[in-house]
Design a protein around this motif. Structure first.
Motif, mmCIF file in Angstrom:
data_model
loop_
_atom_site.group_PDB
_atom_site.id
_atom_site.type_symbol
_atom_site.label_atom_id
_atom_site.label_comp_id
_atom_site.label_asym_id
_atom_site.label_seq_id
_atom_site.Cartn_x
_atom_site.Cartn_y
_atom_site.Cartn_z
ATOM 1 N N SER A 98 0.855 -1.322 0.152
ATOM 2 C CA SER A 98 -0.010 -0.017 0.066
ATOM 3 C C SER A 98 0.991 1.109 -0.015
ATOM 4 O O SER A 98 2.315 0.988 0.298
ATOM 5 C CB SER A 98 -0.993 -0.053 1.195
ATOM 6 O OG SER A 98 -0.219 0.341 2.439
ATOM 7 N N TYR A 142 1.217 3.530 -8.842
ATOM 8 C CA TYR A 142 -0.021 2.911 -8.207
ATOM 9 C C TYR A 142 -1.122 2.201 -9.173
ATOM 10 O O TYR A 142 -1.304 2.934 -10.247
ATOM 11 C CB TYR A 142 -0.772 3.917 -7.262
ATOM 12 C CG TYR A 142 0.118 4.285 -5.976
ATOM 13 C CD1 TYR A 142 0.554 3.253 -5.046
ATOM 14 C CD2 TYR A 142 0.890 5.354 -5.903
ATOM 15 C CE1 TYR A 142 1.107 3.842 -3.810
ATOM 16 C CE2 TYR A 142 1.610 5.543 -5.092
ATOM 17 C CZ TYR A 142 1.800 4.857 -3.789
ATOM 18 O OH TYR A 142 2.727 5.178 -2.728
ATOM 19 N N PRO A 156 -4.847 0.597 -9.575
ATOM 20 C CA PRO A 156 -6.086 0.259 -8.763
ATOM 21 C C PRO A 156 -6.515 -1.178 -9.230
ATOM 22 O O PRO A 156 -7.346 -1.573 -8.233
ATOM 23 C CB PRO A 156 -7.190 1.284 -9.517
ATOM 24 C CG PRO A 156 -6.372 1.773 -10.933
ATOM 25 C CD PRO A 156 -4.962 1.754 -10.619
ATOM 26 N N LEU A 188 -7.132 -2.806 -2.690
ATOM 27 C CA LEU A 188 -6.821 -1.754 -1.652
ATOM 28 C C LEU A 188 -6.237 -2.831 -0.504
ATOM 29 O O LEU A 188 -6.732 -3.878 -0.471
ATOM 30 C CB LEU A 188 -8.248 -0.978 -1.337
ATOM 31 C CG LEU A 188 -8.714 -0.231 -2.574
ATOM 32 C CD1 LEU A 188 -9.932 0.263 -1.706
ATOM 33 C CD2 LEU A 188 -7.822 0.748 -3.076
ATOM 34 N N ASN A 202 -12.449 4.666 -3.307
ATOM 35 C CA ASN A 202 -11.848 4.198 -4.120
ATOM 36 C C ASN A 202 -12.493 4.591 -5.654
ATOM 37 O O ASN A 202 -12.128 4.753 -6.799
ATOM 38 C CB ASN A 202 -11.555 2.589 -4.144
ATOM 39 C CG ASN A 202 -10.882 1.997 -5.404
ATOM 40 O OD1 ASN A 202 -9.924 2.484 -5.848
ATOM 41 N ND2 ASN A 202 -11.496 1.017 -5.860
ATOM 42 N N THR A 233 -11.258 6.450 -8.737
ATOM 43 C CA THR A 233 -11.171 5.972 -10.154
ATOM 44 C C THR A 233 -11.929 6.513 -11.423
ATOM 45 O O THR A 233 -11.216 6.870 -12.477
ATOM 46 C CB THR A 233 -11.528 4.497 -10.280
ATOM 47 O OG1 THR A 233 -10.813 3.678 -9.069
ATOM 48 C CG2 THR A 233 -11.477 3.765 -11.589
ATOM 49 N N TRP A 280 -4.876 9.087 -5.688
ATOM 50 C CA TRP A 280 -4.864 7.451 -5.086
ATOM 51 C C TRP A 280 -4.864 7.762 -3.621
ATOM 52 O O TRP A 280 -4.133 8.884 -2.941
ATOM 53 C CB TRP A 280 -3.892 6.928 -5.753
ATOM 54 C CG TRP A 280 -3.906 6.555 -7.152
ATOM 55 C CD1 TRP A 280 -2.849 6.634 -7.999
ATOM 56 C CD2 TRP A 280 -4.969 6.098 -7.890
ATOM 57 N NE1 TRP A 280 -3.132 6.236 -9.160
ATOM 58 C CE2 TRP A 280 -4.632 5.928 -9.105
ATOM 59 C CE3 TRP A 280 -6.390 5.893 -7.697
ATOM 60 C CZ2 TRP A 280 -5.583 5.508 -10.186
ATOM 61 C CZ3 TRP A 280 -7.224 5.395 -8.590
ATOM 62 C CH2 TRP A 280 -6.762 5.207 -9.751
ATOM 63 N N HIS A 297 -4.368 2.505 -1.592
ATOM 64 C CA HIS A 297 -3.817 1.929 -3.035
ATOM 65 C C HIS A 297 -2.573 1.267 -3.309
ATOM 66 O O HIS A 297 -1.593 1.642 -2.208
ATOM 67 C CB HIS A 297 -4.288 3.187 -3.969
ATOM 68 C CG HIS A 297 -5.387 3.347 -4.709
ATOM 69 N ND1 HIS A 297 -6.342 4.227 -3.704
ATOM 70 C CD2 HIS A 297 -6.383 2.740 -5.590
ATOM 71 C CE1 HIS A 297 -7.456 4.371 -4.433
ATOM 72 N NE2 HIS A 297 -7.313 3.470 -5.088
ATOM 73 N N ARG A 298 -2.347 0.517 -4.194
ATOM 74 C CA ARG A 298 -1.157 -0.412 -3.790
ATOM 75 C C ARG A 298 -0.530 -0.155 -5.132
ATOM 76 O O ARG A 298 -0.801 0.102 -6.414
ATOM 77 C CB ARG A 298 -1.582 -1.682 -3.656
ATOM 78 C CG ARG A 298 -2.611 -2.014 -2.564
ATOM 79 C CD ARG A 298 -2.620 -3.335 -1.851
ATOM 80 N NE ARG A 298 -2.801 -4.449 -2.424
ATOM 81 C CZ ARG A 298 -2.646 -5.547 -2.093
ATOM 82 N NH1 ARG A 298 -2.166 -5.868 -0.863
ATOM 83 N NH2 ARG A 298 -3.014 -6.645 -3.042
#
Length: 473
Positions: free
Chosen positions: A344, A364, A366, A370, A389, A393, A410, A414-415
């Motif tokens: 994250s 990041y 999407p 998450l 989220n 987006t 983000w 978020h990752r």
């Protein structure tokens, strides 16, 4: 008899300004005199303190000397003797990531874990130019509103305020403001300014200009080459275009070698891609070579011959009197590992501070989902994060997923994929800090999985990995 003289130390710039203002005569206080004096050590036999006195006596001459030595002769390390401290205030979390990607500096950052956050944030110029200023502002204000709601609900459920804030911050976007103190030398500063000036983010380019504006009057002879070249400004686009061209001829992706077959436990994706296959014997041989002598290969053959029991005895002799404050010996750096980790933004904000590792990262994404704190799930508040989220987006699609300024929307949840190469000595440092019971849960679990994989491939030399609280065990 040896002599040690304290030649200088950090003093607050406002204190220096007051001294100069109240003093008689023309004072030109600059760290350039230290750089110039130390530059002369290799060719001037006079004592160093005398060389410093000479440099202070004629600052204009000193600056000419620095320019000739640093830029004319290429002895750039001389600039490392001049050190600066900066306060950076109202910088977005996204820009802080760019800034702190520079390894040779010291940073202390405002923690979103410990401080209750106000709705302070950046509306980037790129979003204004795209006509999305109002939508972005409404989204960010919504994030801060839900942050407050989630924080209060977690506290109502009996969670300590600090821990509640630690988890509620996953609602906040990377446009949120932070601040930090930064210390670095003139050589690192010059490179940082160059890199920031080449950034696709307007905010980062403005930071570069402000750093230069603050530092150049103090040390003009040490800050010169900071204009980005095509290598810095066009390399990314050239690489991207070439990859697109190659992919058009090779539509099937080139197979990626399978990770080392060591399982990565859920919920994190932590894969060990590569490691020093003879790591234990290599590290122990490096330690033993000092005592045994001879070639490294001969000593490693002997280490292999003594078996696991002998290797364990040697490891225990090396580490038996080590305390939690001691670093393992440098020879542990001969054991190398490469991980791919999905983490994250909250975890990455902490992980990026381990600057002795080699870290590269993807944007990041999407599609990676998450990271939802357990406390939020237990309280039935995960829909709050999912709604944020969805809004993020939609905004990202309007701005363009590939636009450099899109990541401002983000959140900490978020990752991204991160590629990490580090040695076992640095793994020990990371493990002590990040697996300790006081560490934040997200990075604690992530580093814990890295340590478990390290123990599987370095069963002897990684035996003491763990947080400070686990050390006596």
């Amino acid at each position: 008899m040896s002599k040690v003289i304290l030649a200088g130390y950090n003093v607050d710039a406002e204190v220096l300004a007051d001294i100069v203002k109240s003093a008689e005569g023309d004072w030109d206080l600059t760290p350039e005199t230290l750089s110039a004096a130390y530059a002369r050590i290799s060719r001037d036999a006079r004592p160093v303190d005398e060389l410093r006195q000479i440099a202070r006596a004629d600052v204009a001459k000193t600056r000419r000397q620095n320019e000739r030595i640093v830029f004319g002769l290429g002895h750039h390390s001389v600039a490392e003797h001049a050190v600066f401290n900066f306060d950076l205030i109202n910088i977005s979390r996204l820009a802080i990531e760019y800034l702190e990607s520079h390894r040779l500096a010291s940073y202390t950052e405002k923690s979103q874990r410990y401080i209750r956050l106000d709705s302070d944030f950046l509306i980037p110029e790129e979003w204004q130019q795209a006509g999305l200023k109002d939508e972005l502002k409404a989204f960010i204000l919504y994030c801060f509103e839900r942050y407050e709601v989630v924080l209060e609900k977690l506290k109502f459920n009996g969670i300590d305020e600090k821990l509640a804030g630690e988890d509620a911050r996953y609602m906040l976007p990377l446009a949120a403001f932070g601040q930090l103190g930064m210390t670095l030398n003139a050589r690192s500063l010059e490179y940082m300014i160059l890199r920031l000036a080449a950034s696709p983010l307007k905010e980062s380019r403005e930071i570069a200009s402000k750093l230069l504006e603050a530092a150049r009057p103090i040390a003009p002879s040490l800050l010169r080459y900071m204009d980005p070249t095509p290598y810095h400004t066009e390399r990314f686009e050239d690489t991207h275009n070439t990859l697109n061209r190659l992919m058009s001829h090779h539509p099937v992706p080139v197979p990626v070698p399978a990770p080392v077959p060591v399982p990565a436990p859920a919920p994190y994706e932590v894969a060990l891609l590569d490691f020093t296959t003879d790591g234990d014997s290599r590290i122990l041989a490096a330690l033993a070579q000092h005592f045994i002598g001879g070639s490294f290969s001969k000593v490693q053959d002997w280490i292999d011959a003594i078996g696991d029991e002998g290797r364990l005895q040697l490891f225990n002799a090396i580490t038996g009197k080590m305390s939690i404050h001691d670093a393992v010996p440098r020879e542990f750096e001969h054991g190398i590992m490469t991980f791919e980790v999905i983490m994250s933004a909250a975890a990455f904000a902490q992980f990026k501070r381990h600057r002795m590792t080699s870290i590269t990262w993807n944007p990041y994404d999407p599609d990676l989902g998450l990271t939802v704190p357990k406390a939020i799930t237990d309280a039935g508040l995960q829909d709050e994060l999912l709604l944020i989220n969805n809004k993020a987006t939609k905004l990202a699609n309007k701005m363009g997923m590939k636009h450099p300024a899109t990541p401002y929307v983000w959140t900490n949840a978020h990752r991204r994929r991160v590629l990490i190469t580090l040695n076992l000595r640095e793994m020990y440092h990371m493990s002590r800090l990040r697996e300790d019971e006081s560490a934040q849960w997200d990075i604690r679990q992530l580093v814990g999985q890295m340590s478990e994989l390290a123990r599987q491939v370095f069963p002897i030399c990684a035996g003491f990995l763990g947080g400070k609280d686990q050390f006596p065990k």
